[in-house]
Design a protein around this motif. Structure first.
Motif, PDB file in Angstrom:
ATOM      1  N   ILE A 104      47.520  20.710  55.335  1.00 27.72           N
ATOM      2  CA  ILE A 104      48.175  19.403  55.532  1.00 27.72           C
ATOM      3  C   ILE A 104      46.931  18.316  56.080  1.00 27.72           C
ATOM      4  O   ILE A 104      46.383  18.724  57.198  1.00 27.72           O
ATOM      5  CB  ILE A 104      49.312  19.387  56.529  1.00 27.72           C
ATOM      6  N   ASN A 105      46.749  17.211  55.361  1.00 26.47           N
ATOM      7  CA  ASN A 105      46.035  16.272  55.741  1.00 26.47           C
ATOM      8  C   ASN A 105      46.309  14.829  55.053  1.00 26.47           C
ATOM      9  O   ASN A 105      47.410  14.854  54.520  1.00 26.47           O
ATOM     10  CB  ASN A 105      44.445  16.736  55.567  1.00 26.47           C
ATOM     11  N   ASP A 106      45.280  14.120  54.935  1.00 28.13           N
ATOM     12  CA  ASP A 106      45.346  12.475  54.562  1.00 28.13           C
ATOM     13  C   ASP A 106      45.467  12.732  52.936  1.00 28.13           C
ATOM     14  O   ASP A 106      44.085  13.168  52.449  1.00 28.13           O
ATOM     15  CB  ASP A 106      44.369  11.648  55.201  1.00 28.13           C
ATOM     16  N   GLU A 155      43.519  10.837  50.940  1.00 26.97           N
ATOM     17  CA  GLU A 155      42.364   9.585  50.738  1.00 26.97           C
ATOM     18  C   GLU A 155      41.403  10.239  49.926  1.00 26.97           C
ATOM     19  O   GLU A 155      40.779  11.028  50.036  1.00 26.97           O
ATOM     20  CB  GLU A 155      42.136   9.200  52.005  1.00 26.97           C
ATOM     21  N   SER A 156      41.133   9.638  48.881  1.00 25.81           N
ATOM     22  CA  SER A 156      40.102  10.237  47.847  1.00 25.81           C
ATOM     23  C   SER A 156      38.757  10.418  48.573  1.00 25.81           C
ATOM     24  O   SER A 156      38.221  11.689  48.359  1.00 25.81           O
ATOM     25  CB  SER A 156      40.289   9.497  46.585  1.00 25.81           C
ATOM     26  N   GLY A 157      38.338   9.339  49.086  1.00 27.85           N
ATOM     27  CA  GLY A 157      37.040   9.743  50.072  1.00 27.85           C
ATOM     28  C   GLY A 157      36.969  10.909  51.106  1.00 27.85           C
ATOM     29  O   GLY A 157      36.009  11.734  51.044  1.00 27.85           O
ATOM     30  N   LEU A 158      38.103  11.018  51.660  1.00 26.16           N
ATOM     31  CA  LEU A 158      38.359  12.324  52.486  1.00 26.16           C
ATOM     32  C   LEU A 158      38.311  13.591  51.653  1.00 26.16           C
ATOM     33  O   LEU A 158      37.534  14.585  52.186  1.00 26.16           O
ATOM     34  CB  LEU A 158      39.464  12.181  53.370  1.00 26.16           C
ATOM     35  N   ALA A 201      36.711  13.911  49.003  1.00 27.66           N
ATOM     36  CA  ALA A 201      35.290  14.277  48.593  1.00 27.66           C
ATOM     37  C   ALA A 201      34.600  14.863  49.693  1.00 27.66           C
ATOM     38  O   ALA A 201      33.690  15.665  49.591  1.00 27.66           O
ATOM     39  CB  ALA A 201      34.893  12.826  47.911  1.00 27.66           C
ATOM     40  N   ASP A 202      34.756  14.375  50.935  1.00 25.90           N
ATOM     41  CA  ASP A 202      34.099  14.883  52.283  1.00 25.90           C
ATOM     42  C   ASP A 202      34.425  16.201  52.462  1.00 25.90           C
ATOM     43  O   ASP A 202      33.648  17.139  52.720  1.00 25.90           O
ATOM     44  CB  ASP A 202      34.637  14.034  53.523  1.00 25.90           C
ATOM     45  N   PHE A 203      35.639  16.555  52.285  1.00 28.88           N
ATOM     46  CA  PHE A 203      36.112  17.972  52.369  1.00 28.88           C
ATOM     47  C   PHE A 203      35.358  18.809  51.331  1.00 28.88           C
ATOM     48  O   PHE A 203      34.551  19.958  51.662  1.00 28.88           O
ATOM     49  CB  PHE A 203      37.707  18.547  52.201  1.00 28.88           C
ATOM     50  N   ARG A 242      32.404  18.254  49.797  1.00 34.69           N
ATOM     51  CA  ARG A 242      31.081  18.518  50.181  1.00 34.69           C
ATOM     52  C   ARG A 242      30.652  19.284  51.461  1.00 34.69           C
ATOM     53  O   ARG A 242      29.625  20.119  51.902  1.00 34.69           O
ATOM     54  CB  ARG A 242      30.485  17.093  50.552  1.00 34.69           C
ATOM     55  N   TRP A 243      31.705  19.139  52.313  1.00 30.40           N
ATOM     56  CA  TRP A 243      31.441  19.923  53.768  1.00 30.40           C
ATOM     57  C   TRP A 243      31.715  21.448  53.509  1.00 30.40           C
ATOM     58  O   TRP A 243      31.095  22.194  54.290  1.00 30.40           O
ATOM     59  CB  TRP A 243      32.510  19.283  54.501  1.00 30.40           C
ATOM     60  N   MET A 261      40.030  26.131  55.266  1.00 30.82           N
ATOM     61  CA  MET A 261      41.080  25.272  55.183  1.00 30.82           C
ATOM     62  C   MET A 261      42.449  25.747  55.309  1.00 30.82           C
ATOM     63  O   MET A 261      43.361  25.218  55.693  1.00 30.82           O
ATOM     64  CB  MET A 261      40.989  24.853  53.626  1.00 30.82           C
ATOM     65  N   TRP A 314      51.378  10.171  58.202  1.00 32.36           N
ATOM     66  CA  TRP A 314      50.071  10.331  57.108  1.00 32.36           C
ATOM     67  C   TRP A 314      50.110  11.988  56.608  1.00 32.36           C
ATOM     68  O   TRP A 314      49.089  12.224  55.807  1.00 32.36           O
ATOM     69  CB  TRP A 314      48.868   9.976  57.559  1.00 32.36           C
ATOM     70  N   GLU A 315      51.099  12.716  57.108  1.00 34.02           N
ATOM     71  CA  GLU A 315      50.917  13.945  56.470  1.00 34.02           C
ATOM     72  C   GLU A 315      51.305  14.303  55.290  1.00 34.02           C
ATOM     73  O   GLU A 315      52.538  13.991  54.925  1.00 34.02           O
ATOM     74  CB  GLU A 315      51.860  14.873  57.518  1.00 34.02           C
TER      75      GLU A 315
END
Lengths: 139, 139, 139
Positions: free
Chosen positions: A52-54, A56-59, A61-63, A65-66, A98, A116-117
């Motif tokens: 469960i998270n937000d 948001e496409s940028g986030l 993408a961050d997941f 890469r991370w 995850m 936002w969940e």
């Protein structure tokens, strides 16, 4: 006590990807007729996640890469699991970071969520059919 | 089947912090009157965690430093999510490592815990009001 | 609603180790007589995990090495928790990465699992008796 069960199937065309499955889980809850209880959503494959998270496409993408930094795909020879003929050891580790499952409260016939969940399916070894279990108990 | 629901609210004055919320969850359980069942405790915000560990100040400091190593706040430009005007992408990742939720057994009217298990709220993007859901089902 | 509770005890002779506990959990489910519901399996110690993944020896070795990279045992002086006289701070972090608990659906009297899902006990500070809780609710 009522109980409800459904499998959701996914075929992600790439190795990795994220899908917002909140609408499907809401549909399950609606079908179940359960008003108060708990809803378990879990990956049935061990190289995939439910989390469960937000949305948001940028986030997302961050997941991506991370996760690659913390549990890199290559060199594939670094993992003993890959000696079995698989090349997905990293996917088992990424799924561990995850998480396998989310447990969501059901209140008044709805997923009892903060603003936002959103529930995601996280695929780390795609290009084949895989499934998620939705199990709801309550009344 | 009985069910019980309560929101706990927090306003951590710093960006990050940990709060032992075991007493509040015990109070919820007492209010619920439920003797046998399951208790879900989850962050309703996606930059916060609920997790179970030891209430030892050195360990909490270790968690803080370790999370900063695995999911650093800076440089904030390293995260695409921060292009949205937020600077909390790291908080989404830290919460992922620590987990969204804990599910605790309820036995004989008590949280069925090992000796050192304590429930924590983990804040990774504080300085505003945020909430945690306690949902208990059983009888 | 029925409920069932059992503690499983482990004494791992080494500091770290993984045990497939699926057979014991299946036995619990059988004893419980529960056909539809949820099964919570959680470590009662805060330096141990319960998680679901593949029972493949190479993968378990990969987990071991990966956890040591992300949350190293040494230098033990790097952790403030170890100032208490303990040397197990890393075990608290490793357990956090692997997770405290798994929630498994119970359907038709069985653990509702995908083909490769197996429940593991993960020990990160062994050489003493530690326990896992199995709590099943349903009917």
């Amino acid at each position: 006590m009522k109980s409800y069960r459904k499998e959701l199937w996914f075929h992600i065309p790439t190795r990795r990807g994220f899908v917002n499955i909140t609408p499907q889980v809401k549909e399950c809850l609606c079908e179940s007729g359960i008003r108060e209880g708990l809803c378990l959503v879990n990956a049935m494959n061990i190289t995939a996640s439910v989390f469960i998270n937000d949305d948001e496409s940028g986030l997302l993408a961050d997941f991506e890469r991370w996760l690659e930094e913390l549990a890199p795909f290559e060199p594939t020879s670094r993992y003993r699991h890959n000696n079995t003929g698989e090349n997905n050891a990293d996917a088992h580790l990424k799924r561990t970071l995850m998480g396998r499952e989310a447990v969501v409260a059901v209140t008044d016939g709805k997923l009892d969520f903060g603003t936002w969940e959103q529930i995601f399916y996280g695929e780390f070894d795609g290009r084949r059919r895989k499934h998620v279990l939705v199990k709801i108990i309550g009344e």
